[in-house]
Design a protein around this motif. Structure first.
Motif, mmCIF file in Angstrom:
data_model
loop_
_atom_site.group_PDB
_atom_site.id
_atom_site.type_symbol
_atom_site.label_atom_id
_atom_site.label_comp_id
_atom_site.label_asym_id
_atom_site.label_seq_id
_atom_site.Cartn_x
_atom_site.Cartn_y
_atom_site.Cartn_z
ATOM 1 N N ALA A 119 0.858 -1.186 0.000
ATOM 2 C CA ALA A 119 0.000 0.000 0.000
ATOM 3 C C ALA A 119 0.892 1.233 0.000
ATOM 4 O O ALA A 119 1.823 1.326 0.802
ATOM 5 C CB ALA A 119 -0.913 0.009 1.219
ATOM 6 N N VAL A 120 0.620 2.172 -0.895
ATOM 7 C CA VAL A 120 1.349 3.440 -0.950
ATOM 8 C C VAL A 120 0.404 4.534 -0.474
ATOM 9 O O VAL A 120 -0.625 4.787 -1.097
ATOM 10 C CB VAL A 120 1.852 3.743 -2.370
ATOM 11 N N LEU A 121 0.748 5.157 0.645
ATOM 12 C CA LEU A 121 -0.080 6.206 1.235
ATOM 13 C C LEU A 121 0.354 7.564 0.708
ATOM 14 O O LEU A 121 1.529 7.925 0.801
ATOM 15 C CB LEU A 121 0.050 6.206 2.762
ATOM 16 N N VAL A 122 -0.596 8.329 0.174
ATOM 17 C CA VAL A 122 -0.324 9.666 -0.356
ATOM 18 C C VAL A 122 -1.065 10.676 0.517
ATOM 19 O O VAL A 122 -2.291 10.734 0.494
ATOM 20 C CB VAL A 122 -0.778 9.785 -1.818
ATOM 21 N N PRO A 123 -0.348 11.470 1.316
ATOM 22 C CA PRO A 123 -0.997 12.387 2.257
ATOM 23 C C PRO A 123 -1.485 13.656 1.565
ATOM 24 O O PRO A 123 -1.148 13.931 0.405
ATOM 25 C CB PRO A 123 0.117 12.699 3.257
ATOM 26 N N SER A 198 -1.611 -1.048 -4.094
ATOM 27 C CA SER A 198 -2.774 -0.177 -3.968
ATOM 28 C C SER A 198 -2.316 1.223 -3.597
ATOM 29 O O SER A 198 -1.371 1.394 -2.821
ATOM 30 C CB SER A 198 -3.740 -0.699 -2.896
ATOM 31 N N LEU A 199 -3.001 2.213 -4.128
ATOM 32 C CA LEU A 199 -2.690 3.614 -3.877
ATOM 33 C C LEU A 199 -3.775 4.173 -2.954
ATOM 34 O O LEU A 199 -4.963 4.149 -3.300
ATOM 35 C CB LEU A 199 -2.677 4.364 -5.208
ATOM 36 N N LEU A 200 -3.367 4.632 -1.762
ATOM 37 C CA LEU A 200 -4.310 5.151 -0.774
ATOM 38 C C LEU A 200 -4.134 6.665 -0.680
ATOM 39 O O LEU A 200 -3.060 7.138 -0.311
ATOM 40 C CB LEU A 200 -4.075 4.503 0.594
ATOM 41 N N CYS A 201 -5.186 7.406 -0.994
ATOM 42 C CA CYS A 201 -5.080 8.835 -1.256
ATOM 43 C C CYS A 201 -5.999 9.615 -0.316
ATOM 44 O O CYS A 201 -7.227 9.572 -0.456
ATOM 45 C CB CYS A 201 -5.455 9.115 -2.702
ATOM 46 N N HIS A 202 -5.402 10.321 0.636
ATOM 47 C CA HIS A 202 -6.171 11.030 1.659
ATOM 48 C C HIS A 202 -6.273 12.506 1.342
ATOM 49 O O HIS A 202 -5.277 13.150 1.018
ATOM 50 C CB HIS A 202 -5.523 10.844 3.032
ATOM 51 N N SER A 203 -7.480 13.051 1.447
ATOM 52 C CA SER A 203 -7.710 14.487 1.356
ATOM 53 C C SER A 203 -7.143 15.047 0.050
ATOM 54 O O SER A 203 -7.455 14.557 -1.029
ATOM 55 C CB SER A 203 -7.116 15.158 2.594
#
Length: 318
Positions: A119-123, A198-203
């Motif tokens: 998982a790649v988290l993008v803040p 998976s790309l996890l994209c917040h705000s």
């Protein structure tokens, strides 16, 4: 005809937000950490999940962090120096670090060399080296939920806009970030070609992911706490990935007007709400999540996002 007054009110609200942000910018901008000096990082070797290569990348990251820590200490910024000392601690593993202009970071949580799920988290807005601890907290919680065989990467690879700033209402910073995110995902995919990514994209990170989406070789793009993406629907992202969207019941972003207002300098606002039927995403249950706690341990949102990353969320689609 009933929709016209509502649309007019949304546009007025968006203009009011822009005026408020313009007034707030000098205050929020002064608190940004970009003024703290840091050395330019050395070129990186290509990424490979073979342990000797990974270990070399991690060692290079620690070296860059320590150099930035020493420069921050000489500059007299004890807060930054303390934060960087913690980041350089044994056991923390960075694929990339650049302390300049607010900071660029890619930290690995878990064993990337053996991960079948990544998982790649993008803040989003307001995340920089002085607030990076939030991203680390979220990544650790997600890794715990996913369990063995997984890795989570926090990717702070762009100059995030400040909260309550005009740049947080336009796609400009996202356009700057998108090529870097594409390059990073390509690097991860080449290093782990059999892993499910998976790309996890917040705000505001959801705007970044939307600008980068076309051509990305990922299984899922997950938009949560999103103000919109800058496109009308998921088809406009031109991606083969499954696009998911979630909005927590206590998230203030749900009150943001989902319109795009053309101005001479570019559009303000990000258009269609990703959880709306017209956007066309797969909507997952985010429970009562507030804007900053989608990955809170034990939460409905965390379980839903972990199931997406694991590839087991099909039966639970909302």
């Amino acid at each position: 005809m009933a929709s016209r007054p509502s649309s007019s009110r949304a546009r007025r609200a968006l203009l009011a937000a822009l005026v408020t942000a313009s007034v707030a910018l000098p205050v929020s901008g002064a608190a940004r950490p970009a003024a703290v000096p840091a050395p330019a990082p050395a070129p990186l070797a290509p990424l490979d999940t073979a342990p000797p290569v990974l270990d070399a990348r991690y060692a290079a990251g620690r070296q860059e962090i320590r150099a930035a820590r020493d420069m921050a200490a000489r500059h007299g910024d004890r807060r930054r120096a303390a934060a960087l000392t913690a980041m350089a601690a044994p056991g923390r593993t960075f694929l990339m670090f650049d302390g300049r202009d607010g900071g660029r970071v890619a930290e690995v949580h878990g064993d990337l060399s053996r991960a079948g799920r990544i998982a790649v988290l993008v803040p989003g807005a307001g995340v920089d080296l002085d607030h990076y601890w939030r991203s680390r907290r979220d990544a650790d919680a997600l890794l715990d939920e996913l369990g063995p065989g997984s890795a989570v990467i926090t990717w702070l690879g762009y100059r995030t806009p400040a909260m309550l700033s005009p740049s947080s209402l336009t796609v400009g910073r996202a356009d700057e970030a998108a090529p870097r995110l594409r390059a990073f995902v390509r690097e991860v995919r080449s290093a782990g070609p059999t892993a499910r990514v998976s790309l996890l994209c917040h705000s505001y990170g959801s705007v970044v992911c939307a600008r980068a989406a076309s051509g990305l070789d990922v299984a899922d793009i997950v938009l949560y706490g999103s103000p919109g993406t800058g496109v009308d629907d998921s088809a406009a992202l031109r991606t083969r990935a499954t696009v998911w969207a979630g909005l927590g019941g206590d998230d203030w972003i749900g009150g943001v007007p989902h319109v795009s207002l053309p101005l001479p300098s570019g559009a303000v606002g990000f258009g269609t709400d990703p959880v709306s039927p017209e956007f066309g995403a797969e909507v997952f249950d985010a429970g009562d999540a507030g804007h900053s706690d989608y990955l809170r341990p034990g939460s409905v949102a965390l379980r839903g996002i972990a199931a997406i990353v694991a590839g087991t969320a099909g039966a639970g689609r909302a």
